[in-house]
Design a protein around this motif. Structure first.
Motif, PDB file in Angstrom:
ATOM      1  N   THR A 271      22.887 -53.125  68.365  1.00 49.36           N
ATOM      2  CA  THR A 271      23.041 -52.040  69.331  1.00 49.36           C
ATOM      3  C   THR A 271      22.701 -52.499  70.745  1.00 49.36           C
ATOM      4  O   THR A 271      23.374 -52.123  71.714  1.00 49.36           O
ATOM      5  N   ARG A 294      15.235 -44.284  75.187  1.00 51.75           N
ATOM      6  CA  ARG A 294      15.478 -44.201  73.749  1.00 51.75           C
ATOM      7  C   ARG A 294      15.289 -45.557  73.092  1.00 51.75           C
ATOM      8  O   ARG A 294      14.740 -45.643  71.980  1.00 51.75           O
ATOM      9  N   GLU A 340      15.871 -42.708  61.084  1.00 50.89           N
ATOM     10  CA  GLU A 340      15.957 -42.210  62.458  1.00 50.89           C
ATOM     11  C   GLU A 340      16.446 -43.299  63.408  1.00 50.89           C
ATOM     12  O   GLU A 340      17.277 -43.043  64.293  1.00 50.89           O
ATOM     13  N   GLN A 343      20.200 -43.940  62.736  1.00 54.35           N
ATOM     14  CA  GLN A 343      20.992 -42.806  63.228  1.00 54.35           C
ATOM     15  C   GLN A 343      21.070 -42.830  64.750  1.00 54.35           C
ATOM     16  O   GLN A 343      22.137 -42.554  65.332  1.00 54.35           O
ATOM     17  N   ASP A 344      19.969 -43.131  65.434  1.00 54.18           N
ATOM     18  CA  ASP A 344      19.998 -43.249  66.890  1.00 54.18           C
ATOM     19  C   ASP A 344      20.955 -44.350  67.330  1.00 54.18           C
ATOM     20  O   ASP A 344      21.697 -44.208  68.315  1.00 54.18           O
ATOM     21  N   CYS A 345      20.933 -45.469  66.609  1.00 58.51           N
ATOM     22  CA  CYS A 345      21.821 -46.587  66.965  1.00 58.51           C
ATOM     23  C   CYS A 345      23.285 -46.224  66.721  1.00 58.51           C
ATOM     24  O   CYS A 345      24.165 -46.662  67.478  1.00 58.51           O
ATOM     25  N   VAL A 346      23.548 -45.445  65.695  1.00 53.53           N
ATOM     26  CA  VAL A 346      24.913 -44.952  65.476  1.00 53.53           C
ATOM     27  C   VAL A 346      25.369 -44.160  66.696  1.00 53.53           C
ATOM     28  O   VAL A 346      26.496 -44.339  67.198  1.00 53.53           O
ATOM     29  N   GLN A 347      24.513 -43.275  67.196  1.00 58.01           N
ATOM     30  CA  GLN A 347      24.863 -42.474  68.362  1.00 58.01           C
ATOM     31  C   GLN A 347      25.085 -43.345  69.597  1.00 58.01           C
ATOM     32  O   GLN A 347      25.967 -43.061  70.423  1.00 58.01           O
ATOM     33  N   MET A 348      24.301 -44.406  69.751  1.00 56.42           N
ATOM     34  CA  MET A 348      24.459 -45.316  70.886  1.00 56.42           C
ATOM     35  C   MET A 348      25.833 -45.993  70.883  1.00 56.42           C
ATOM     36  O   MET A 348      26.353 -46.364  71.938  1.00 56.42           O
ATOM     37  N   HIS A 349      26.408 -46.147  69.693  1.00 60.10           N
ATOM     38  CA  HIS A 349      27.723 -46.785  69.593  1.00 60.10           C
ATOM     39  C   HIS A 349      28.872 -45.824  69.916  1.00 60.10           C
ATOM     40  O   HIS A 349      30.024 -46.263  70.017  1.00 60.10           O
ATOM     41  N   GLY A 350      28.570 -44.546  70.035  1.00 59.13           N
ATOM     42  CA  GLY A 350      29.631 -43.595  70.323  1.00 59.13           C
ATOM     43  C   GLY A 350      30.578 -43.448  69.148  1.00 59.13           C
ATOM     44  O   GLY A 350      30.187 -43.580  67.988  1.00 59.13           O
ATOM     45  N   VAL A 354      30.804 -44.237  64.056  1.00 59.43           N
ATOM     46  CA  VAL A 354      31.005 -43.385  62.885  1.00 59.43           C
ATOM     47  C   VAL A 354      32.290 -43.714  62.150  1.00 59.43           C
ATOM     48  O   VAL A 354      32.765 -42.939  61.323  1.00 59.43           O
TER      49      VAL A 354
END
Length: 390
Positions: A271, A294, A340, A343-350, A354
Motif C-alpha cells: 500500500t 491513517r 482493520e 481493510q484500511d489498505c483496501v480502501q487506500m487502493h480505491g 476491491v
C-alpha cells in the motif's frame, strides 16, 4: 526490523535482549523467502484455488527438506533446530508464509509433531515423526467442535473405554487439513478427564466432509467419529491431557500470529508503494496529510502486532508461567487489528483494491480466517479473564 524472534537463545528474564537474528536464522529466513518467492508465487497460489488439497505434496516435501517440519522435533527423533529453541526458529517460516499467503499445513503438522515428540510413546514417535519431518505425511489436530469455543470444558466428543481400548464418538469442526492428513490428534473427554488419541484418518467410522472456505488455499473439514475403535496404544501421554492441550494451543497461536504479522506487513508495504506511485490532482497520494495520519495509525498497530507476536513466541518457546496469558493477549489483539489494517489498505487502493485481479484480497482472506481459527479475539479475551480470576 527483521523477523519475529529478535532474541538471544539464552535470554532469560533480566538478561540483555539481543535484537538481531543470529546468522543461522538470517540465512534460514532468507532461504525460506527465496524458496517461497520462486516456488510458490501469488499466481501459483491463485492457481491452487481449485486444487482439492490446496497445496502440492511435492512442494511441501521440499519445504520439509528446508526444516519447516523438524524444528519442534528433537535430534534423537530426526529433527533439530537452529537456535536451541525450535519455536523461535519456526515462527520465521510462519512469518514468511504469511507474506506470500502460502499454502501448506504448517501449523497443524507442527502442533502434532511437537505433541508427539513431547508426550508420545517410543512407538508413536517412531511411527509418526520420521514421516512428518520428511514431509511424506500430514497430521492435524482435531479439537474445535461446532458451536463451541476453544475451551476443554466444553468438549462433547467422548472416548469410552471398551475392552483394551476406546470407542470414539463425536464431531470436530472445523479441522484444518483433515482431508489431507493421514493422522489426527483427537482431543476427547473420558471419565478420567481430557485425553488425546492418535487416530488414522481412514479408520472405520471416521467421516471427513470438506467445508467451503474463504482462504483460496487453506482447507478445512468437518470430521465425524461414529463408534471408532482405537487401541489403548493410541493414547498420547498419560493421565489428564489438559497441560498438553494448553501447550498445543500456545504453539498453534504463536505460529498463527507470526503468519498474520507477515501478511499485514506485506500488505502495508504494498500500500505504501501504491500511494507513492499513484497521483491525484498532480500530487502523489502519499503527500496528503489525512492519508499520512491513517498510515501512522496503521504503522503503530502493525508494530504493536509484531511486538505481541514476538512476546507470544518467546513465552511459549521458553514455557514461562504467564505464557497462556501472553499468547491470548497476542491473539486477541492481532486478530482484531489485522483485519482493520488490511481493510484500511483496501480502501487506500480505491476501486482496484476491491477487484479480483488485485492481490490484496488474498491477504484479507488469510487474516480473516486466522482471526477465527484457534479461537476468536472474544474467545481469548475470555481466556484472559479466567486466567486473571475475573
Amino acid at each position: 526490523m527483521s523477523g519475529l524472534p529478535r532474541h538471544s537463545p539464552a535470554f532469560a528474564e533480566g538478561d540483555h535482549v539481543e535484537l538481531a537474528l543470529t546468522d543461522d536464522q538470517e540465512l534460514f529466513r532468507a532461504t525460506t523467502r527465496q524458496f517461497l518467492a520462486t516456488k510458490c508465487t501469488l499466481a501459483e497460489v491463485r492457481a491452487l484455488e481449485l486444487n482439492p488439497d490446496g497445496f502440492d505434496p511435492a512442494w511441501w516435501r521440499q519445504g520439509a527438506e528446508l526444516g519447516w517440519t523438524s524444528m519442534l522435533v528433537p535430534e534423537a527423533d530426526g529433527g533439530g533446530c537452529l537456535s536451541g529453541n525450535g519455536l523461535l526458529d519456526l515462527v520465521l517460516v510462519a512469518e514468511e508464509m504469511g507474506r506470500m499467503v502460502s499454502p501448506g499445513p504448517l501449523v497443524p503438522t507442527n502442533v502434532v509433531a511437537d505433541a508427539v515428540a513431547r508426550s508420545g510413546s517410543p512407538d508413536q514417535r517412531a511411527a509418526l515423526l520420521p514421516g512428518l519431518v520428511a514431509g511424506d505425511i500430514v497430521a492435524t489436530w482435531a479439537f474445535a467442535e461446532p458451536g463451541s469455543r476453544w475451551n476443554t470444558g466444553r468438549l462433547s466428543t467422548v472416548a469410552r473405554p471398551s475392552g483394551d481400548g476406546f470407542v470414539l464418538d463425536g464431531t470436530k469442526s472445523p479441522v484444518e487439513a483433515a482431508a489431507q492428513a493421514q493422522h489426527m490428534l483427537v482431543t476427547a473427554r473420558t471419565d478420567a478427564g481430557i485425553t488425546q488419541l492418535l487416530v488414522p484418518s481412514d479408520a472405520e467410522g471416521v467421516t471427513i466432509t470438506p467445508l467451503e472456505g474463504l482462504d483460496l488455499v487453506r482447507r478445512f473439514a468437518g470430521v465425524r467419529f461414529e463408534g471408532v475403535e482405537v487401541p489403548a496404544s493410541a493414547v498420547v501421554g498419560a493421565g489428564n491431557a489438559e497441560a498438553d492441550v494448553e501447550r498445543q494451543l500456545q504453539v498453534a497461536v504463536s505460529l498463527q500470529c507470526a503468519e498474520t504479522v507477515g501478511a499485514i506487513d506485506r500488505v502495508f508495504e504494498m500500500t505504501l508503494d501504491y500511494v507513492g506511485d499513484r497521483h491525484s490532482f498532480g500530487r502523489p497520494l502519499s503527500s496528503y496529510q489525512a492519508l499520512k495520519h491513517r498510515f501512522a495509525d496503521m504503522k503503530l498497530w502493525l508494530e504493536a502486532c509484531r511486538g505481541t507476536a514476538t512476546a507470544a513466541a518467546r513465552a511459549t518457546g521458553r514455557g514461562t508461567d504467564d505464557a497462556a496469558e501472553v499468547v491470548s493477549t497476542a491473539k486477541s489483539y492481532i486478530g482484531s487489528r489485522a483485519t482493520e489494517i488490511v481493510q484500511d489498505c483496501v480502501q487506500m487502493h480505491g476501486g482496484i483494491g476491491v477487484t479480483w485481479e488485485h492481490d490484496i484480497h488474498l491477504y484479507l482472506r488469510r487474516v480473516t480466517v486466522n482471526r477465527t481459527t484457534y479461537g476468536s479475539p472474544a474467545d481469548h479475551r475470555e481466556r484472559i479473564a479466567v486466567l486473571l480470576g475475573l
